[in-house]
Scaffold this motif. Structure first.
Motif, PDB file in Angstrom:
ATOM      1  N   GLY A  92      40.612  92.829  -5.883  1.00 57.65           N
ATOM      2  CA  GLY A  92      41.310  92.027  -5.736  1.00 57.65           C
ATOM      3  C   GLY A  92      40.709  91.249  -4.647  1.00 57.65           C
ATOM      4  O   GLY A  92      40.614  90.600  -3.919  1.00 57.65           O
ATOM      5  N   SER A  93      39.507  91.265  -4.431  1.00 55.17           N
ATOM      6  CA  SER A  93      38.423  90.083  -4.402  1.00 55.17           C
ATOM      7  C   SER A  93      37.076  89.911  -5.274  1.00 55.17           C
ATOM      8  O   SER A  93      36.642  89.209  -4.643  1.00 55.17           O
ATOM      9  N   VAL A  94      37.515  89.906  -6.457  1.00 54.16           N
ATOM     10  CA  VAL A  94      36.760  90.144  -8.154  1.00 54.16           C
ATOM     11  C   VAL A  94      37.383  87.809  -7.254  1.00 54.16           C
ATOM     12  O   VAL A  94      38.472  87.532  -7.816  1.00 54.16           O
ATOM     13  N   GLY A  95      36.219  87.152  -7.844  1.00 52.85           N
ATOM     14  CA  GLY A  95      36.095  85.989  -8.084  1.00 52.85           C
ATOM     15  C   GLY A  95      35.203  84.718  -9.187  1.00 52.85           C
ATOM     16  O   GLY A  95      34.461  86.028  -9.997  1.00 52.85           O
ATOM     17  N   PRO A  96      35.550  83.877  -9.257  1.00 49.57           N
ATOM     18  CA  PRO A  96      34.387  83.723 -10.242  1.00 49.57           C
ATOM     19  C   PRO A  96      33.051  83.491  -9.924  1.00 49.57           C
ATOM     20  O   PRO A  96      32.465  83.394 -11.147  1.00 49.57           O
ATOM     21  N   ILE A  97      32.813  83.308  -9.293  1.00 45.54           N
ATOM     22  CA  ILE A  97      31.323  83.730  -8.613  1.00 45.54           C
ATOM     23  C   ILE A  97      30.552  84.806  -8.214  1.00 45.54           C
ATOM     24  O   ILE A  97      31.137  85.625  -7.472  1.00 45.54           O
ATOM     25  N   GLY A  98      29.352  85.772  -8.600  1.00 49.73           N
ATOM     26  CA  GLY A  98      29.112  86.849  -8.785  1.00 49.73           C
ATOM     27  C   GLY A  98      28.107  87.640  -9.406  1.00 49.73           C
ATOM     28  O   GLY A  98      27.125  86.421 -10.315  1.00 49.73           O
ATOM     29  N   PRO A  99      28.130  88.741 -10.211  1.00 47.09           N
ATOM     30  CA  PRO A  99      26.667  89.094 -10.640  1.00 47.09           C
ATOM     31  C   PRO A  99      27.188  88.775 -11.895  1.00 47.09           C
ATOM     32  O   PRO A  99      26.426  89.039 -12.642  1.00 47.09           O
ATOM     33  N   ALA A 100      28.414  89.107 -12.143  1.00 47.62           N
ATOM     34  CA  ALA A 100      28.984  89.305 -13.898  1.00 47.62           C
ATOM     35  C   ALA A 100      28.331  87.841 -14.656  1.00 47.62           C
ATOM     36  O   ALA A 100      28.205  87.464 -15.755  1.00 47.62           O
ATOM     37  N   LEU A 101      28.955  86.856 -13.442  1.00 52.25           N
ATOM     38  CA  LEU A 101      28.490  85.192 -13.924  1.00 52.25           C
ATOM     39  C   LEU A 101      27.242  84.833 -13.933  1.00 52.25           C
ATOM     40  O   LEU A 101      26.531  84.616 -15.489  1.00 52.25           O
ATOM     41  N   LEU A 102      26.292  85.702 -13.828  1.00 51.13           N
ATOM     42  CA  LEU A 102      25.065  85.463 -13.989  1.00 51.13           C
ATOM     43  C   LEU A 102      24.460  86.401 -14.602  1.00 51.13           C
ATOM     44  O   LEU A 102      23.312  86.129 -15.675  1.00 51.13           O
ATOM     45  N   ALA A 103      25.289  87.409 -14.646  1.00 54.48           N
ATOM     46  CA  ALA A 103      24.769  88.017 -16.284  1.00 54.48           C
ATOM     47  C   ALA A 103      25.280  87.351 -17.857  1.00 54.48           C
ATOM     48  O   ALA A 103      25.605  88.353 -18.476  1.00 54.48           O
ATOM     49  N   GLY A 104      25.895  86.286 -17.067  1.00 51.69           N
ATOM     50  CA  GLY A 104      26.510  86.014 -18.820  1.00 51.69           C
ATOM     51  C   GLY A 104      28.243  85.777 -18.611  1.00 51.69           C
ATOM     52  O   GLY A 104      28.439  85.592 -20.107  1.00 51.69           O
ATOM     53  N   ALA A 105      28.467  86.253 -17.855  1.00 50.17           N
ATOM     54  CA  ALA A 105      30.651  86.663 -17.769  1.00 50.17           C
ATOM     55  C   ALA A 105      30.543  85.031 -18.373  1.00 50.17           C
ATOM     56  O   ALA A 105      30.369  84.361 -17.601  1.00 50.17           O
ATOM     57  N   ALA A 106      31.892  84.079 -19.472  1.00 51.58           N
ATOM     58  CA  ALA A 106      32.239  83.683 -19.104  1.00 51.58           C
ATOM     59  C   ALA A 106      33.390  83.131 -18.000  1.00 51.58           C
ATOM     60  O   ALA A 106      34.382  84.083 -16.956  1.00 51.58           O
ATOM     61  N   VAL A 107      33.480  82.052 -17.425  1.00 46.97           N
ATOM     62  CA  VAL A 107      34.726  81.754 -16.751  1.00 46.97           C
ATOM     63  C   VAL A 107      35.897  80.956 -17.266  1.00 46.97           C
ATOM     64  O   VAL A 107      35.197  79.850 -18.116  1.00 46.97           O
ATOM     65  N   LEU A 108      37.082  81.239 -17.230  1.00 44.80           N
ATOM     66  CA  LEU A 108      38.184  80.076 -17.722  1.00 44.80           C
ATOM     67  C   LEU A 108      39.131  80.027 -16.714  1.00 44.80           C
ATOM     68  O   LEU A 108      39.742  81.391 -15.873  1.00 44.80           O
ATOM     69  N   LEU A 109      39.168  78.658 -16.752  1.00 45.78           N
ATOM     70  CA  LEU A 109      39.951  78.548 -16.059  1.00 45.78           C
ATOM     71  C   LEU A 109      41.186  77.878 -16.339  1.00 45.78           C
ATOM     72  O   LEU A 109      41.486  77.406 -17.185  1.00 45.78           O
ATOM     73  N   GLU A 110      42.728  77.944 -15.835  1.00 43.24           N
ATOM     74  CA  GLU A 110      44.343  78.070 -15.793  1.00 43.24           C
ATOM     75  C   GLU A 110      44.033  76.509 -16.335  1.00 43.24           C
ATOM     76  O   GLU A 110      43.426  75.537 -14.917  1.00 43.24           O
ATOM     77  N   GLY A 111      44.091  75.451 -17.022  1.00 39.07           N
ATOM     78  CA  GLY A 111      44.725  74.135 -16.332  1.00 39.07           C
ATOM     79  C   GLY A 111      45.409  73.518 -15.559  1.00 39.07           C
ATOM     80  O   GLY A 111      44.827  72.240 -14.943  1.00 39.07           O
ATOM     81  N   SER A 112      46.573  74.417 -15.680  1.00 35.68           N
ATOM     82  CA  SER A 112      47.588  74.232 -15.046  1.00 35.68           C
ATOM     83  C   SER A 112      46.998  73.540 -12.416  1.00 35.68           C
ATOM     84  O   SER A 112      47.404  73.223 -12.303  1.00 35.68           O
ATOM     85  N   LEU A 113      45.634  74.671 -12.951  1.00 36.54           N
ATOM     86  CA  LEU A 113      44.832  73.977 -11.756  1.00 36.54           C
ATOM     87  C   LEU A 113      43.780  73.550 -11.592  1.00 36.54           C
ATOM     88  O   LEU A 113      43.442  72.315 -10.337  1.00 36.54           O
ATOM     89  N   LEU A 114      44.145  72.194 -12.597  1.00 37.21           N
ATOM     90  CA  LEU A 114      43.093  71.250 -12.799  1.00 37.21           C
ATOM     91  C   LEU A 114      44.860  70.300 -12.367  1.00 37.21           C
ATOM     92  O   LEU A 114      43.879  68.141 -12.425  1.00 37.21           O
ATOM     93  N   ALA A 115      45.791  69.788 -12.166  1.00 37.19           N
ATOM     94  CA  ALA A 115      46.834  69.042 -12.429  1.00 37.19           C
ATOM     95  C   ALA A 115      46.729  68.500 -10.437  1.00 37.19           C
ATOM     96  O   ALA A 115      46.972  69.208  -9.510  1.00 37.19           O
ATOM     97  N   PRO A 116      46.830  67.802 -10.398  1.00 37.89           N
ATOM     98  CA  PRO A 116      46.484  66.411  -8.739  1.00 37.89           C
ATOM     99  C   PRO A 116      48.296  66.985  -8.418  1.00 37.89           C
ATOM    100  O   PRO A 116      48.732  66.871  -9.284  1.00 37.89           O
ATOM    101  N   ARG A 117      47.974  66.710  -7.022  1.00 35.44           N
ATOM    102  CA  ARG A 117      48.806  67.311  -6.543  1.00 35.44           C
ATOM    103  C   ARG A 117      49.163  66.509  -5.338  1.00 35.44           C
ATOM    104  O   ARG A 117      48.234  66.551  -4.666  1.00 35.44           O
TER     105      ARG A 117
END
Length: 222
Positions: free
Chosen positions: A151-176
């Motif tokens: 419920g509080s997991v985010g893209p930045i934190g220990p897992a990212l620094l340990a090499g986890a990949a961040v995958l970003l849903e493409g619809s979030l990059l659509a202008p609004r």
């Protein structure tokens, strides 16, 4: 960027201890390897409390630009004051299920809050060959690897620094459409590592800072 971790956090006084305490907080030591479930469970409450501090320190280690990415306490405005619109997101923690050592073992999948993840689509987005398979992270992996409560997991934190990949849903990059009728990319509000903390970030900056892969991995609407 010479700022300390406190430059990236807009905190609240009182129970959370404010920005200075957040930046200087000590994250509990990692859970012991080998699936020591009892030991992990005993530290989970502490991890929940320290998760936001770990995010603040990760932002400092990554030399994040606090104008484009900021950790904020619930009720604070943060970079949302930029009037670009706000999209609340969730980050789904995933793990490889195929046993291969090729490519990342862990993934942080950022998608709209009301959307569902399609695990079958993750391999292509992560740039892995077709046999690669993913599964949701277990409760023990959330504690020992991602080190952020459900419920509080985010893209930045220990897992990212340990090499986890961040995958970003493409619809979030659509202008609004935002204020004044102009179109712009929205600000994303993601988990901040602990309850009552959120990470606000411009999507294009999240992609840049984490080398996130962008693609479509949403489940088809039923």
């Amino acid at each position: 960027n010479g700022e300390g971790a406190s430059g990236f956090a807009e905190g609240a006084e009182g129970a959370e201890g404010g920005v200075v305490a957040l930046a200087s907080a000590q994250l509990p030591s990692a859970a012991p390897p080998g699936g020591a479930v009892d030991a992990v469970a005993e530290t989970f409450d502490a991890l929940s409390a320290g998760g936001a501090a770990a995010v603040a320190r990760a932002l400092a280690q990554l030399e994040a630009d606090s104008v484009r990415m900021q950790l904020v306490a619930t009720g604070r405005v943060g970079i949302a004051a930029q009037s670009r619109g706000l999209v609340v997101c969730k980050t789904v923690a995933c793990a490889r299920a195929d046993g291969s050592a090729e490519g990342p073992r862990w993934a942080l999948c950022v998608l709209p809050l009301d959307a569902e993840l399609c695990l079958e689509r993750l391999a292509a987005v992560a740039g892995l060959p077709a046999p690669a398979r993913w599964r949701l992270a277990t409760g023990e992996e959330l504690r020992s690897v991602f080190r952020q409560p459900r419920g509080s997991v985010g893209p930045i934190g220990p897992a990212l620094l340990a090499g986890a990949a961040v995958l970003l849903e493409g619809s979030l990059l659509a202008p609004r459409l935002c204020g004044g009728g102009a179109a712009a990319l929205p600000i994303l509000e993601c988990g901040g590592g602990a309850p009552f903390w959120q990470l606000q970030v411009l999507p294009e900056y999240l992609q840049e800072l984490t080398n996130a892969r962008v693609g479509s991995f949403l489940a088809a609407a039923s």
